[in-house]
Design an enzyme around this catalytic site. Structure first.
Site, PDB file in Angstrom:
ATOM      1  N   ASN A 106      -5.637  -2.763   2.491  1.00 37.08           N
ATOM      2  CA  ASN A 106      -5.558  -1.314   2.719  1.00 37.08           C
ATOM      3  C   ASN A 106      -6.205  -0.565   1.574  1.00 37.08           C
ATOM      4  O   ASN A 106      -6.193  -1.011   0.423  1.00 37.08           O
ATOM      5  CB  ASN A 106      -4.098  -0.870   2.918  1.00 37.08           C
ATOM      6  CG  ASN A 106      -3.440  -0.434   1.623  1.00 37.08           C
ATOM      7  OD1 ASN A 106      -3.592   0.705   1.161  1.00 37.08           O
ATOM      8  ND2 ASN A 106      -2.739  -1.380   0.981  1.00 37.08           N
ATOM      9  N   PHE A 110      -3.185   6.982  -1.253  1.00 36.32           N
ATOM     10  CA  PHE A 110      -2.092   7.961  -1.438  1.00 36.32           C
ATOM     11  C   PHE A 110      -2.216   9.152  -0.494  1.00 36.32           C
ATOM     12  O   PHE A 110      -2.098  10.311  -0.909  1.00 36.32           O
ATOM     13  CB  PHE A 110      -2.046   8.482  -2.887  1.00 36.32           C
ATOM     14  CG  PHE A 110      -1.600   7.503  -3.925  1.00 36.32           C
ATOM     15  CD1 PHE A 110      -1.059   6.278  -3.596  1.00 36.32           C
ATOM     16  CD2 PHE A 110      -1.709   7.827  -5.282  1.00 36.32           C
ATOM     17  CE1 PHE A 110      -0.646   5.371  -4.574  1.00 36.32           C
ATOM     18  CE2 PHE A 110      -1.304   6.936  -6.272  1.00 36.32           C
ATOM     19  CZ  PHE A 110      -0.770   5.708  -5.909  1.00 36.32           C
ATOM     20  N   SER A 170      -1.683   0.980  -8.006  1.00 38.00           N
ATOM     21  CA  SER A 170      -2.453   0.993  -6.763  1.00 38.00           C
ATOM     22  C   SER A 170      -3.936   0.857  -7.087  1.00 38.00           C
ATOM     23  O   SER A 170      -4.447   1.561  -7.962  1.00 38.00           O
ATOM     24  CB  SER A 170      -2.235   2.296  -6.002  1.00 38.00           C
ATOM     25  OG  SER A 170      -3.217   2.404  -4.986  1.00 38.00           O
ATOM     26  N   ASN A 172      -6.279   1.818  -5.203  1.00 37.68           N
ATOM     27  CA  ASN A 172      -7.054   2.747  -4.372  1.00 37.68           C
ATOM     28  C   ASN A 172      -7.189   4.141  -4.952  1.00 37.68           C
ATOM     29  O   ASN A 172      -7.708   5.036  -4.291  1.00 37.68           O
ATOM     30  CB  ASN A 172      -6.437   2.803  -2.971  1.00 37.68           C
ATOM     31  CG  ASN A 172      -6.438   1.430  -2.322  1.00 37.68           C
ATOM     32  OD1 ASN A 172      -7.467   0.753  -2.333  1.00 37.68           O
ATOM     33  ND2 ASN A 172      -5.301   1.006  -1.798  1.00 37.68           N
ATOM     34  N   THR A 173      -6.693   4.341  -6.161  1.00 34.71           N
ATOM     35  CA  THR A 173      -6.918   5.603  -6.881  1.00 34.71           C
ATOM     36  C   THR A 173      -7.685   5.220  -8.141  1.00 34.71           C
ATOM     37  O   THR A 173      -7.128   4.542  -9.012  1.00 34.71           O
ATOM     38  CB  THR A 173      -5.581   6.298  -7.225  1.00 34.71           C
ATOM     39  OG1 THR A 173      -4.915   6.631  -6.004  1.00 34.71           O
ATOM     40  CG2 THR A 173      -5.788   7.561  -8.046  1.00 34.71           C
ATOM     41  N   LYS A 212       6.076   0.014 -11.464  1.00 34.32           N
ATOM     42  CA  LYS A 212       5.475  -0.907 -10.482  1.00 34.32           C
ATOM     43  C   LYS A 212       4.130  -1.398 -10.987  1.00 34.32           C
ATOM     44  O   LYS A 212       3.244  -0.596 -11.287  1.00 34.32           O
ATOM     45  CB  LYS A 212       5.322  -0.225  -9.129  1.00 34.32           C
ATOM     46  CG  LYS A 212       4.789  -1.181  -8.060  1.00 34.32           C
ATOM     47  CD  LYS A 212       5.018  -0.661  -6.665  1.00 34.32           C
ATOM     48  CE  LYS A 212       4.489  -1.621  -5.624  1.00 34.32           C
ATOM     49  NZ  LYS A 212       4.741  -1.158  -4.260  1.00 34.32           N
ATOM     50  N   ASN A 241       2.299  -4.862  -6.820  1.00 39.37           N
ATOM     51  CA  ASN A 241       1.489  -4.097  -5.866  1.00 39.37           C
ATOM     52  C   ASN A 241       0.468  -5.045  -5.212  1.00 39.37           C
ATOM     53  O   ASN A 241       0.533  -6.252  -5.401  1.00 39.37           O
ATOM     54  CB  ASN A 241       0.796  -2.938  -6.616  1.00 39.37           C
ATOM     55  CG  ASN A 241       0.653  -1.708  -5.719  1.00 39.37           C
ATOM     56  OD1 ASN A 241       0.230  -1.829  -4.562  1.00 39.37           O
ATOM     57  ND2 ASN A 241       0.996  -0.546  -6.241  1.00 39.37           N
TER      58      ASN A 241
END
Ligand SMILES: Cc1cc2nc3c(=O)[nH]c(=O)nc-3n(C[C@H](O)[C@H](O)[C@H](O)COP(=O)(O)O)c2cc1C
Length: 331
Positions: A106, A110, A170, A172-173, A212, A241
């Protein structure tokens, strides 16, 4: 049983659409669902969990589906990641199924409706599970200013969450995971620590703070991060994560999609990080294990490796919501 009938239909749809439909149906029809409760009480971080099986962050980013999810038997549910302001996330498609590997990639980025919306969904609602709120930073906030986003969310959710999870892992940022580097992490924990002291004075209660982490951390980072956790009184750790590695899925047609890999292909890395942190921390700081847990055997192994709680996400997609009860009953 029911899930095995519904799964082929859901898996014929785009993954994000299937997610959305499942959650909306669950929420819509929750009144007719029997309550699944598994009482395996455990006390962790000073909180009384009805059982040690939780929902990982990302499935209910806005806390819009708590009535339905609350019926599935989780001992705790972590909502978010939520950011100060609403943001759309990355363009679709942004979730990919690698079914042959029981895994997902994925790059949601966010997508969420902002912290104020989330609070309207959680405040003043009775619940029989522990609620974690997972906070992140907006995409357009420079990484150098990340502390202000985390502090803003932390302060807003302080009184509403049972624990607060800081997501610095994450993939994805852009730049977010750099906050795990020693200097940046120290500055972040020091900043949040100051705010925590003033909020504890104001409210006269302590909210556990949980960090996390990414499974892609360098081995050398583990003692460094462990020292910082002790120094700044962090109450718990979530490991892990999603990973940017493609170990185990190479050659799959979707393996080159950008994003974080979760599910069975993440399992070894997640076990490894759990063991490595447990060697450093022992029972001093509890570890919540997440990543590729999709059976009672795997969950039991995580407890043997030192976890105090476990969380599920991708396993639910492949095995169905009955997995929560199966695992909780086996513990
Ligand atoms: C579609 C999707 C969205 C996610 N969004 C978030 C998120 O917003 N915040 C977060 O901390 N983790 C997020 N995660 C990571 C999960 O919480 C979990 O750490 C990871 O998927 C590993 O567990 P699993 O193998 O059981 O899925 C997301 C995972 C997926 C698959």
């Amino acid at each position: 049983m029911l899930y095995s009938l519904v799964k082929p239909i859901l898996f014929s749809l785009d993954p994000e659409l299937a997610h959305d439909i499942s959650l909306k149906m669950l929420q819509q029809f929750h009144r007719w669902l029997p309550v699944t409760r598994v009482e395996k009480p455990t006390r962790v971080m000073g909180l009384d969990f009805p059982n040690p099986v939780g929902l990982a962050a990302g499935l209910d980013k806005n806390a819009d589906y708590l009535d339905g999810l609350g019926k599935l038997g989780f001992g705790f549910i972590e909502v978010g990641s939520v950011t100060p302001r609403a943001q759309p996330g990355n363009p679709k498609p942004r979730i990919f199924r690698l079914s042959a590997h029981q895994s997902l990639i994925n790059r949601m980025g966010f997508n969420n409706r902002g912290v104020d919306h989330l609070l309207t969904q959680v405040d003043n609602k009775p619940r029989d599970f522990i609620l974690g709120i997972n906070i992140g930073k907006n995409l357009d906030t420079p990484v150098a200013d990340a502390l202000s986003d985390y502090c803003l969310c932390y302060e807003k959710v302080y009184a509403s969450a049972d624990y607060i999870a800081i997501n610095i892992s994450s993939p994805n940022t852009p730049g977010l995971r750099d906050l795990q580097n020693e200097k940046a992490l120290e500055a972040l924990l020091a900043g949040i620590g100051q705010l925590r002291t003033s909020l504890e004075d104001k409210y006269q209660f302590h909210r556990p703070l949980v960090l996390k982490l990414s499974p892609d951390l360098d081995q050398k980072a583990i003692p460094v991060i462990s020292d910082l956790l002790r120094q700044y009184g962090v109450d718990g750790l979530i490991a892990t994560n999603t990973t940017v590695s493609r170990d185990g899925v190479q050659g799959h047609g979707l393996s080159e999609q950008n994003g974080g890999l979760s599910g069975a292909a993440l399992r070894d890395k997640s076990r490894h990080l759990l063991s490595a942190f447990y060697r450093e921390l022992g029972d001093e700081i509890p570890i919540i294990s997440v990543g590729g847990i999709d059976s009672a055997e795997e969950a039991r192994l995580r407890f043997e490796l030192g976890a105090k709680l476990v969380q599920l996400y991708t396993g639910l997609i492949y095995r169905g919501p009955g997995l929560v009860k199966t695992i909780a009953l086996s513990l």
